[in-house]
Scaffold this motif. Sequence first.
Motif, mmCIF file in Angstrom:
data_model
loop_
_atom_site.group_PDB
_atom_site.id
_atom_site.type_symbol
_atom_site.label_atom_id
_atom_site.label_comp_id
_atom_site.label_asym_id
_atom_site.label_seq_id
_atom_site.Cartn_x
_atom_site.Cartn_y
_atom_site.Cartn_z
ATOM 1 N N MET A 61 -4.120 91.956 80.063
ATOM 2 C CA MET A 61 -2.698 92.260 80.065
ATOM 3 C C MET A 61 -2.423 93.619 80.688
ATOM 4 O O MET A 61 -3.315 94.463 80.770
ATOM 5 N N LEU A 62 -1.153 93.812 81.069
ATOM 6 C CA LEU A 62 -0.700 95.079 81.647
ATOM 7 C C LEU A 62 0.483 95.598 80.837
ATOM 8 O O LEU A 62 1.422 94.852 80.549
ATOM 9 N N GLU A 63 0.427 96.876 80.480
ATOM 10 C CA GLU A 63 1.586 97.552 79.913
ATOM 11 C C GLU A 63 2.028 98.636 80.880
ATOM 12 O O GLU A 63 1.240 99.513 81.253
ATOM 13 N N VAL A 64 3.282 98.595 81.281
ATOM 14 C CA VAL A 64 3.844 99.619 82.154
ATOM 15 C C VAL A 64 4.623 100.612 81.286
ATOM 16 O O VAL A 64 5.516 100.231 80.540
ATOM 17 N N GLY A 65 4.244 101.870 81.365
ATOM 18 C CA GLY A 65 4.929 102.913 80.606
ATOM 19 C C GLY A 65 4.582 102.920 79.131
ATOM 20 O O GLY A 65 5.480 102.814 78.289
ATOM 21 N N PRO A 66 3.312 103.091 78.771
ATOM 22 C CA PRO A 66 2.934 103.082 77.351
ATOM 23 C C PRO A 66 3.440 104.280 76.565
ATOM 24 O O PRO A 66 3.498 104.231 75.337
ATOM 25 N N GLY A 67 3.794 105.364 77.248
ATOM 26 C CA GLY A 67 4.228 106.556 76.523
ATOM 27 C C GLY A 67 3.120 107.066 75.625
ATOM 28 O O GLY A 67 2.020 107.359 76.078
ATOM 29 N N THR A 68 3.405 107.166 74.329
ATOM 30 C CA THR A 68 2.413 107.670 73.375
ATOM 31 C C THR A 68 1.546 106.564 72.787
ATOM 32 O O THR A 68 0.757 106.801 71.878
ATOM 33 N N GLY A 69 1.707 105.335 73.278
ATOM 34 C CA GLY A 69 0.888 104.235 72.781
ATOM 35 C C GLY A 69 1.476 103.510 71.586
ATOM 36 O O GLY A 69 0.751 102.822 70.854
#
Length: 209
Positions: A61-69
């Motif tokens: 999978m891909l997460e775009v923009g995880p920030g702080t998780g």
Amino acid sequence: MPRGRTALFLACGAWLGLRAWAALRPTAFPYLARPVLDLPRPLITRGGLLKILEPAPGERMLEVGPGTGYYTLPVAARLQPGGLLEVLEVRQSYLDHTLERARKAGLANVLPRLGDGAQLPYPSGRFDAAYLVTVLGEIPDPQAALHELRRVLKPGGRLVVGEIFIDPDFPRLTWLVRRARAAGLMLDRRTGIPLAYFARFRAEPNVER
């Protein structure tokens, strides 16, 4: 004017100002303000994301923009064993932050990469699914981002977009559905309300990449 009404007036003014600024200059959330990203999100919860995203062991999978998780860790945990979560950020500070949180949680299946959501540095058809939460409006060219997300998904792959109205660059669901359709992504399911939702799309199998 009573204090309560004054405070409400000022808050509304500040929110409208942020909306106008976000519309004119979309940009990633500053790292110095990161504590805000860990606040509870009652209308777009981690459990709600897991329910509509349906991550399964062994998937990529891909997460775009995880920030702080905030959403990263529960998704990565669901992909075990054998699955991989790749996370893409425009700020190295957020990547470092998320990777450290994953390490402390004992998750070795989070792979970070620095990059732009409108120009994904991945080959076509790489992912079973992708997601981004309160991120699409921060990308200067959201239409390009949707096209790129379609490109890197396998045919029939799923994309989940999560949004909430308190975000200054909140995209309305009708706008999102129209833009996603133009990118070859068809709405499959939605949860929540118009002002706070998760929307799941499927990658059309016959769109040229």
